[in-house]
Design an enzyme around this catalytic site. Structure first.
Site, short mmCIF file in Angstrom:
data_model
loop_
_atom_site.label_atom_id
_atom_site.label_comp_id
_atom_site.label_asym_id
_atom_site.label_seq_id
_atom_site.Cartn_x
_atom_site.Cartn_y
_atom_site.Cartn_z
N CYS A 68 0.90 -1.24 0.12
CA CYS A 68 0.01 -0.03 0.00
C CYS A 68 0.93 1.21 -0.16
CB CYS A 68 -0.84 0.21 1.27
SG CYS A 68 -1.93 -1.44 1.60
N LYS A 100 3.18 -3.36 -7.45
CA LYS A 100 4.71 -3.17 -7.48
C LYS A 100 5.48 -3.77 -6.64
CE LYS A 100 8.03 -1.46 -10.12
NZ LYS A 100 8.02 -2.16 -11.51
N LYS A 151 5.45 -11.77 -18.42
CA LYS A 151 5.11 -10.61 -18.59
C LYS A 151 3.48 -10.44 -19.61
CE LYS A 151 6.99 -8.10 -17.05
NZ LYS A 151 8.12 -8.49 -16.15
N ARG A 161 1.74 0.94 -5.92
CA ARG A 161 2.20 -0.03 -5.02
C ARG A 161 0.66 -0.71 -4.63
NH1 ARG A 161 6.71 1.76 -1.67
NH2 ARG A 161 5.70 0.54 -0.07
N TRP A 176 -3.64 -2.03 -1.48
CA TRP A 176 -3.61 -3.54 -2.04
C TRP A 176 -4.06 -4.50 -0.99
CZ3 TRP A 176 -0.41 -8.14 -1.66
CH2 TRP A 176 -0.72 -8.99 -2.85
N ASN A 213 0.44 0.37 5.98
CA ASN A 213 0.95 -0.53 4.97
C ASN A 213 1.52 -1.72 5.81
OD1 ASN A 213 1.99 -1.73 2.75
ND2 ASN A 213 3.83 -0.37 2.84
N GLY A 214 1.08 -2.92 5.50
CA GLY A 214 1.94 -4.14 6.15
C GLY A 214 0.86 -4.96 6.43
N GLU A 244 1.09 -11.48 -16.64
CA GLU A 244 0.49 -10.44 -16.09
C GLU A 244 -0.10 -9.14 -16.47
OE1 GLU A 244 3.77 -8.99 -13.39
OE2 GLU A 244 5.11 -9.02 -15.29
N GLU A 290 10.55 -15.20 -18.54
CA GLU A 290 10.18 -13.72 -18.11
C GLU A 290 9.05 -13.34 -19.21
OE1 GLU A 290 10.26 -11.59 -16.27
OE2 GLU A 290 10.41 -9.39 -17.16
N HIS A 318 9.38 -33.80 -23.37
CA HIS A 318 9.10 -34.45 -22.22
C HIS A 318 7.84 -34.49 -21.52
CE1 HIS A 318 13.13 -36.20 -22.66
NE2 HIS A 318 13.74 -34.87 -22.57
C1 F6R Z 1 6.93 -8.91 -12.62
C2 F6R Z 1 7.53 -7.99 -11.38
C3 F6R Z 1 7.63 -9.01 -10.27
C4 F6R Z 1 8.79 -8.48 -9.56
C5 F6R Z 1 8.68 -9.18 -8.00
C6 F6R Z 1 9.94 -8.57 -7.32
O1 F6R Z 1 6.78 -7.86 -13.89
O2 F6R Z 1 7.91 -7.07 -11.51
O3 F6R Z 1 7.78 -10.18 -10.60
O4 F6R Z 1 9.83 -8.60 -10.19
O5 F6R Z 1 7.76 -9.06 -7.32
O6 F6R Z 1 10.02 -7.43 -6.99
P1 F6R Z 1 11.28 -6.56 -6.47
O7 F6R Z 1 11.97 -6.67 -7.60
O8 F6R Z 1 10.74 -5.16 -6.21
O9 F6R Z 1 11.84 -7.34 -5.44
#
Ligand code: F6R
Length: 604
Positions: free
Chosen positions: A2, A599, A481, A27, A74, A98-99, A484, A477, A500
């Site tokens: 948050c 984020k 992408k 966030r 969030w 937040n937490g 998500e 990756e 396999h």
């Molecule tokens: C995907 C993404 C997440 C972050 C993960 C770690 O696009 O952004 O998978 O990579 O939540 O976040 P950080 O790098 O802030 O520890």
């Protein structure tokens, strides 16, 4: 998780609270709310959904306050709804959090027994109720300390108290909180970006700290209640860094920011005149016999790419594990292990816990982080920065390539320190790395071709990504992408693993994205592609010119730059990022704020 903002201002704060919440929206964006002191009493406004919903509420009922707090949520405990939106109020207390309060159920029961009733399903309301209870017998700061002493879990909070018109109290444990020093005004915020438009003079609270701010000053106390000073630093989170410019979305901008982000990052590691790489902190890699990388999500894929280089170039055994597993597995680490946490935010709860665990085992710890004042940056023995600048799009792009750039440079440093390469070879590698910004820029030129493919990909139910060697984590990756931001099911596989099991998924409806610039394994990947094509699979091959000449019949080919295999994970990242981006745009999805995500994941 948050986002929090608090302003003790000398003029109305509503607009500034909203401006700050928009910067913090990355966030979390399940609900938002503000509260402020109006004619000696605290009033609040809240709305489910994004900040714009809160703006509509405020348009009808403005908050005429010059002292206020705000929150963007969030959801963890309790569904996204107005009732569960912050600020939470109880008696004299109005609070944002937040937490996660781990003992909230127990505290809630105890408070209910005292006759208190709860308005929301959140853990956060428990803090407000407890504090209100403590205020019956204690002045505000003492009541706050007594409340914090009862909490187990993670929190950053900002609190208004009815009857204390020019006071905001705050506290942090496990979740970040900064104090901003303005001109006759003071601020609290989740990070430097939150207070960036108002001041660049910031103090970072330490674990367990609590604080009271008024117009002029901040009184900070440590966990034991002793007054403490925390250094006030000037930070560079200028407002301009978080604008979209001419781009439609932050993600699009950040994909195009990558040449700069990688160049800035590499210049922290490479001396172009000597061609040598320096690990910041002057770490001697020769003293270590193993590297353990811990990270989550995209950052863990950056770690998986780096593993190829630490082992191949430096002969240094390297393991990579997602932090949420590592932290509870009681891994058998050895004394000569160098622990490396990789994180954009530097606040991800699992990665931070894994880092702390490694530290407690007596290991040297390093943090590859983009937010240089974050908790990981401050707690690790060594800060290995990435210089991507603020990343606002929830899907990581420029932070990822900056992590790969930094880690690749570090693998070269390790190879040199361990005598696996001489200074000429080191200089050759660094020259190559310094070419990567130009090649990354060249790779984004496939944008139009990828945009043209997007309508077809957007119709798919499943998409598979294949790669070998360092292109395998890039395939993972690519799949992440796409999942998500476009909500299409996607999986990444090591190309050789296909037969396999996953080959059973192949049909005419399932696009197969193969990331295969020419390298020593190219022919093998081509064989795997032919296996797919023979079963009616729709292959999209992302490769270089030489690779295009050997593409199997029927494959759609996207041609990227020709580069050394050392650079391929950096250079071939933009095409897969652009693919996810344009598919999401095609589907009309909310690219920068995909559903259910945040984020920075500062809870488990
Ligand atoms: C995907 C993404 C997440 C972050 C993960 C770690 O696009 O952004 O998978 O990579 O939540 O976040 P950080 O790098 O802030 O520890």
């Amino acid at each position: 998780m948050c986002g929090i903002i608090g302003i003790v201002g000398t003029r109305p704060v509503q607009e500034r609270l909203i401006d700050s919440l928009k910067r913090l929206e990355y966030r979390g964006y399940d609900s938002a709310g503000v509260a402020g002191v109006v004619d000696g009493h605290v009033e609040r406004r809240r709305a489910k959904g994004k900040i714009r919903a809160l703006e509509e509420v405020l348009a009808g009922e403005p908050l005429k306050a010059s002292v206020g707090i705000g929150h963007t949520r969030w959801a963890t405990h309790g569904e996204p709804s107005t009732r569960n939106a912050h600020p939470h109020a109880s008696g004299r207390v109005t609070l944002v959090h937040n937490g996660i309060i781990e003992n909230y159920a127990e505290l809630r029961e105890a408070l209910k027994k005292k006759g208190r009733s709860f308005e929301s399903e959140t853990d956060s309301e428990v803090i407000a109720q407890l504090l209100d209870e403590e205020l019956k017998t204690k002045p505000p700061l003492e009541a706050l300390k007594a409340t914090l002493d009862q909490l187990t879990g993670a929190y950053a909070i900002a609190v208004l108290i009815d009857g204390c018109d020019e006071l905001i109290m705050g506290a942090r444990r496990g979740s970040p909180l900064v104090v901003g020093y303005g001109d006759g005004e003071m601020f609290l915020g989740s990070d430097a970006l939150a207070v960036g438009p108002f001041t660049n003079r910031i103090a970072y609270l330490e674990e367990g700290d609590y604080v009271a701010i008024d117009h002029k000053q901040a009184q900070i106390f440590d966990e034991a209640g002793n007054p403490v000073e925390r250094p006030v630093r000037t930070v560079a989170a200028s407002a301009a860094l978080v604008e979209k410019g001419n781009y439609r979305h932050f993600m699009e901008k950040e994909i195009h920011d990558q040449p700069d982000a990688c160049q800035h990052t590499l210049s922290a590691y490479i001396d172009p005149t000597t061609g040598r790489v320096h690990a910041p902190g002057r770490l001697d890699f020769a003293q270590y016999d193993r590297v353990q990388i811990v990270a989550c999500g995209t950052a863990s894929y950056a770690g998986q790419i780096a593993r190829y280089f630490f082992e191949r170039l430096a002969g240094l055994p390297c393991e990579v594990e997602v932090a949420s597993e590592f932290r509870y597995r009681q891994p058998a680490v050895t004394k000569g292990t160098l622990a490396v946490a990789v994180s954009q935010s530097g606040e991800t709860a699992d990665t931070l816990a894994a880092l702390r665990w490694c530290k407690a085992q007596g290991l040297t710890t390093a943090a590859v982080v983009n937010v240089h004042e974050s908790t990981m940056a401050r707690e690790a023995d060594l800060l290995w920065p990435t210089h991507a600048g603020p990343e606002i799009g929830v899907a990581s792009t420029k932070a990822f390539t900056s992590q790969v750039a930094a880690l690749t440079a570090l693998a070269v440093a390790a190879a040199a320190a361990r005598g696996r390469i001489d200074t000429d070879e080191e200089a050759r590698f660094t020259r190559l790395l310094l070419e990567s910004p130009r090649l990354i820029a060249e790779a984004t030129q496939v944008e139009e071709e990828i945009r043209a493919l997007a309508p077809e990909l957007a119709r798919a139910r499943d998409v598979l990504y294949l790669g070998r060697g360092a292109m395998y984590p890039l395939a993972l990756e690519g799949a992440l992408k796409l999942k998500e931001i476009s909500y299409i099911h996607a999986e990444g596989y090591a190309a050789g693993e296909l037969k396999h099991g996953p080959i059973a998924l192949i049909d005419e409806e399932t696009p197969i994205i193969v990331i295969a610039p020419t390298d020593a394994l190219f022919d093998k990947t081509i064989s795997n592609m032919s296996e797919v094509a023979a079963r009616g699979g729709k292959v999209i091959l992302i490769t270089d010119e030489a690779g295009a000449r050997n593409a199997p019949d029927g494959a759609r080919v996207i041609v990227g730059p020709t580069c050394d295999p050392l650079l391929a994970p950096l250079v071939y990242a933009p095409p897969i990022q652009l693919m996810a981006y344009y598919v999401a745009v095609q589907k009309g999805a909310d690219v920068d704020q995909p559903r259910n995500l945040a984020k920075s994941v500062t809870v488990e």
